[in-house]
Motif scaffolding. Structure first.
Motif, PDB file in Angstrom:
ATOM      1  N   ASN A 136      25.186  10.252   5.777  1.00 58.57           N
ATOM      2  CA  ASN A 136      26.305   9.402   6.157  1.00 58.57           C
ATOM      3  C   ASN A 136      27.342  10.279   6.843  1.00 58.57           C
ATOM      4  O   ASN A 136      28.023  11.068   6.174  1.00 58.57           O
ATOM      5  CB  ASN A 136      26.900   8.726   4.931  1.00 58.57           C
ATOM      6  N   TYR A 138      30.251   9.750   8.025  1.00 61.58           N
ATOM      7  CA  TYR A 138      31.638   9.565   7.609  1.00 61.58           C
ATOM      8  C   TYR A 138      31.905  10.248   6.277  1.00 61.58           C
ATOM      9  O   TYR A 138      33.007  10.759   6.050  1.00 61.58           O
ATOM     10  CB  TYR A 138      31.978   8.079   7.540  1.00 61.58           C
ATOM     11  N   SER A 139      30.918  10.252   5.382  1.00 62.95           N
ATOM     12  CA  SER A 139      31.112  10.956   4.114  1.00 62.95           C
ATOM     13  C   SER A 139      31.257  12.454   4.360  1.00 62.95           C
ATOM     14  O   SER A 139      32.028  13.135   3.671  1.00 62.95           O
ATOM     15  CB  SER A 139      29.949  10.679   3.163  1.00 62.95           C
ATOM     16  N   THR A 140      30.538  12.982   5.347  1.00 59.00           N
ATOM     17  CA  THR A 140      30.659  14.390   5.696  1.00 59.00           C
ATOM     18  C   THR A 140      32.055  14.698   6.225  1.00 59.00           C
ATOM     19  O   THR A 140      32.690  15.679   5.826  1.00 59.00           O
ATOM     20  CB  THR A 140      29.606  14.775   6.750  1.00 59.00           C
ATOM     21  N   SER A 141      32.557  13.844   7.103  1.00 61.06           N
ATOM     22  CA  SER A 141      33.902  14.046   7.651  1.00 61.06           C
ATOM     23  C   SER A 141      34.966  13.920   6.571  1.00 61.06           C
ATOM     24  O   SER A 141      35.933  14.693   6.536  1.00 61.06           O
ATOM     25  CB  SER A 141      34.165  13.032   8.770  1.00 61.06           C
ATOM     26  N   ILE A 142      34.798  12.956   5.687  1.00 65.37           N
ATOM     27  CA  ILE A 142      35.775  12.771   4.612  1.00 65.37           C
ATOM     28  C   ILE A 142      35.793  13.989   3.696  1.00 65.37           C
ATOM     29  O   ILE A 142      36.856  14.475   3.292  1.00 65.37           O
ATOM     30  CB  ILE A 142      35.456  11.492   3.811  1.00 65.37           C
ATOM     31  N   ARG A 209      29.545  13.524  19.005  1.00 64.28           N
ATOM     32  CA  ARG A 209      29.567  12.722  17.779  1.00 64.28           C
ATOM     33  C   ARG A 209      30.788  11.801  17.715  1.00 64.28           C
ATOM     34  O   ARG A 209      30.951  11.058  16.757  1.00 64.28           O
ATOM     35  CB  ARG A 209      29.538  13.645  16.559  1.00 64.28           C
ATOM     36  N   THR A 211      33.155   8.672  18.207  1.00 67.64           N
ATOM     37  CA  THR A 211      33.029   7.222  18.358  1.00 67.64           C
ATOM     38  C   THR A 211      34.428   6.643  18.540  1.00 67.64           C
ATOM     39  O   THR A 211      35.432   7.329  18.344  1.00 67.64           O
ATOM     40  CB  THR A 211      32.363   6.589  17.125  1.00 67.64           C
ATOM     41  N   LYS A 213      35.892   4.627  16.664  1.00 66.51           N
ATOM     42  CA  LYS A 213      36.570   4.614  15.372  1.00 66.51           C
ATOM     43  C   LYS A 213      37.185   5.974  15.067  1.00 66.51           C
ATOM     44  O   LYS A 213      38.365   6.059  14.672  1.00 66.51           O
ATOM     45  CB  LYS A 213      35.586   4.221  14.267  1.00 66.51           C
ATOM     46  N   THR A 214      36.405   7.034  15.238  1.00 63.26           N
ATOM     47  CA  THR A 214      36.938   8.373  14.978  1.00 63.26           C
ATOM     48  C   THR A 214      38.029   8.732  15.985  1.00 63.26           C
ATOM     49  O   THR A 214      39.014   9.389  15.634  1.00 63.26           O
ATOM     50  CB  THR A 214      35.820   9.419  15.022  1.00 63.26           C
ATOM     51  N   SER A 273      37.168  17.858  11.095  1.00 58.61           N
ATOM     52  CA  SER A 273      36.278  17.080  10.236  1.00 58.61           C
ATOM     53  C   SER A 273      35.434  16.091  11.033  1.00 58.61           C
ATOM     54  O   SER A 273      34.332  15.747  10.608  1.00 58.61           O
ATOM     55  CB  SER A 273      37.099  16.329   9.180  1.00 58.61           C
ATOM     56  N   PHE A 274      35.926  15.645  12.176  1.00 61.38           N
ATOM     57  CA  PHE A 274      35.160  14.712  12.995  1.00 61.38           C
ATOM     58  C   PHE A 274      34.319  15.399  14.061  1.00 61.38           C
ATOM     59  O   PHE A 274      33.236  14.913  14.412  1.00 61.38           O
ATOM     60  CB  PHE A 274      36.090  13.709  13.686  1.00 61.38           C
TER      61      PHE A 274
END
Length: 355
Positions: A136, A138-142, A209, A211, A213-214, A273-274
């Protein structure tokens, strides 16, 4: 002594430089959108941009290239302004967004997420298909952001004991960054082949990577941060004259240093993080800005942000142009550009005679 006429002349010069840089960014944005490995002509790219081209070309333009262009503009501005603010608050021309160990903490958080949690490598082993199902992004970025934020708060808390002495901040950042690096090495040592590969790939600074959203999240954080720094332009200018001088003007130096370092580090943490590690932007652009217009933060902050955006747009265009069918990590391009620049700064600095 600076006369009002000389001050106005410098202000007009700064405004001209900012305008020229805005024009350069617009031109570079169009080049970045239309250049790539798909062999798309400029006419086909324009048709896709105006929703008149083929579906495949529209997907390339609107789903791939525009998000990464926006990410380059926003992340470049954020990293560059963070570097400028850190150099001012720490009174250290070599300070950068990685000074407080933010990048090292983000790498550890991402590695922990990929190797142990998001990718599930503790249980999935070397099965690539299991990884693609369980991961996932997003979990990595979080996770990367949470560890970066924790590192910031830890360092600033440690430095509060010494009243935020710039040297203490830098030394604490180096020490804590080394701890995160050691923890990352231990984690990677016990990772499986697939987990290690995925973790290493994440650490590459890669705009692909990005998007919408990011990009939206980065835009909110970076814009708010730059707006805050702009309101702090006068206190930051006063800090250039020394802590004692700034204090005599009614500025709470410790509070200013804490808030600026914290916000600059948060901006860095969000971008890293993103997108992964994108080095040297926070060193190159502030130094070029100071050479062009000086250190007046009224103009240095917006010019530095534009300089960072332009640098990342150029790096992204080069990364997609020289690889012949694939895009190199933009972090590698910025490092190739930044390393010689960093060496040039060292040799051009005025030092005393050798011991």
């Amino acid at each position: 002594m600076q006369t009002p006429q000389n001050s106005k002349r410098k202000d007009y010069h700064a405004l001209r430089v900012i305008l020229l840089l805005l024009i350069a960014i617009i031109i570079m944005t169009l080049i970045c959108i239309f250049v790539g490995s798909s062999n798309m002509s400029i006419k086909e790219g324009w048709n896709a941009l105006t929703f008149n081209g083929t579906e495949a070309y529209q997907r390339i333009i609107w789903k791939i290239r525009i998000p990464r262009v926006l990410a380059a503009i926003i992340a470049g501005a954020g990293l560059s302004v963070s570097g400028l603010v850190m150099q001012t608050t720490l009174n250290n021309s070599m300070a950068s967004p990685s000074t407080l160990g933010v990048s090292h903490a983000a790498v550890f958080g991402a590695n922990l997420s990929i190797i142990a949690f998001a990718g599930g490598f503790v249980s999935t082993g070397n099965n690539v298909m299991n990884y693609t199902v369980g991961t996932n992004p997003y979990s990595t970025s979080i996770m990367a952001f949470l560890f970066s934020t924790a590192s910031i708060l830890l360092i600033l808390s440690l430095c509060k004991i010494k009243s935020f002495s710039p040297n203490v901040v830098v030394l604490a950042g180096i020490a804590v960054g080394s701890l995160w690096t050691a923890a990352t090495t231990i984690l990677q040592f016990y990772a499986t082949d697939v987990g290690l590969s995925a973790a290493v790939v994440w650490s590459f600074g890669d705009l692909a990577r990005a998007t919408y959203k990011t990009v939206g999240i980065m835009f909110v954080i970076v814009t708010a941060g730059i707006a805050f720094f702009q309101t702090m332009a006068w206190p930051l200018n006063a800090l250039l004259s020394g802590e004692a001088t700034a204090g005599s003007m009614g500025i709470h130096v410790s509070r200013l240093r804490f808030s600026c370092l914290l916000l600059a580090s948060v901006i860095t943490a969000v971008c890293v993080s993103f997108l992964g590690i994108i080095g040297f932007v926070g060193i190159i652009c502030p130094h070029v800005t100071k050479k062009l217009i000086g250190q007046d933060h009224r103009f240095a902050l917006p010019l530095s942000s534009l300089m960072g955006s332009l640098l990342l747009l150029i790096a992204d265009t080069l990364s997609r142009s020289i690889a012949h069918g694939s895009a190199l990590p933009v972090g590698a391009i910025t490092s190739l550009l930044g390393a010689p620049f960093f060496i040039a700064i060292i040799f051009s600095s005025k030092e005393g005679p050798a011991c």
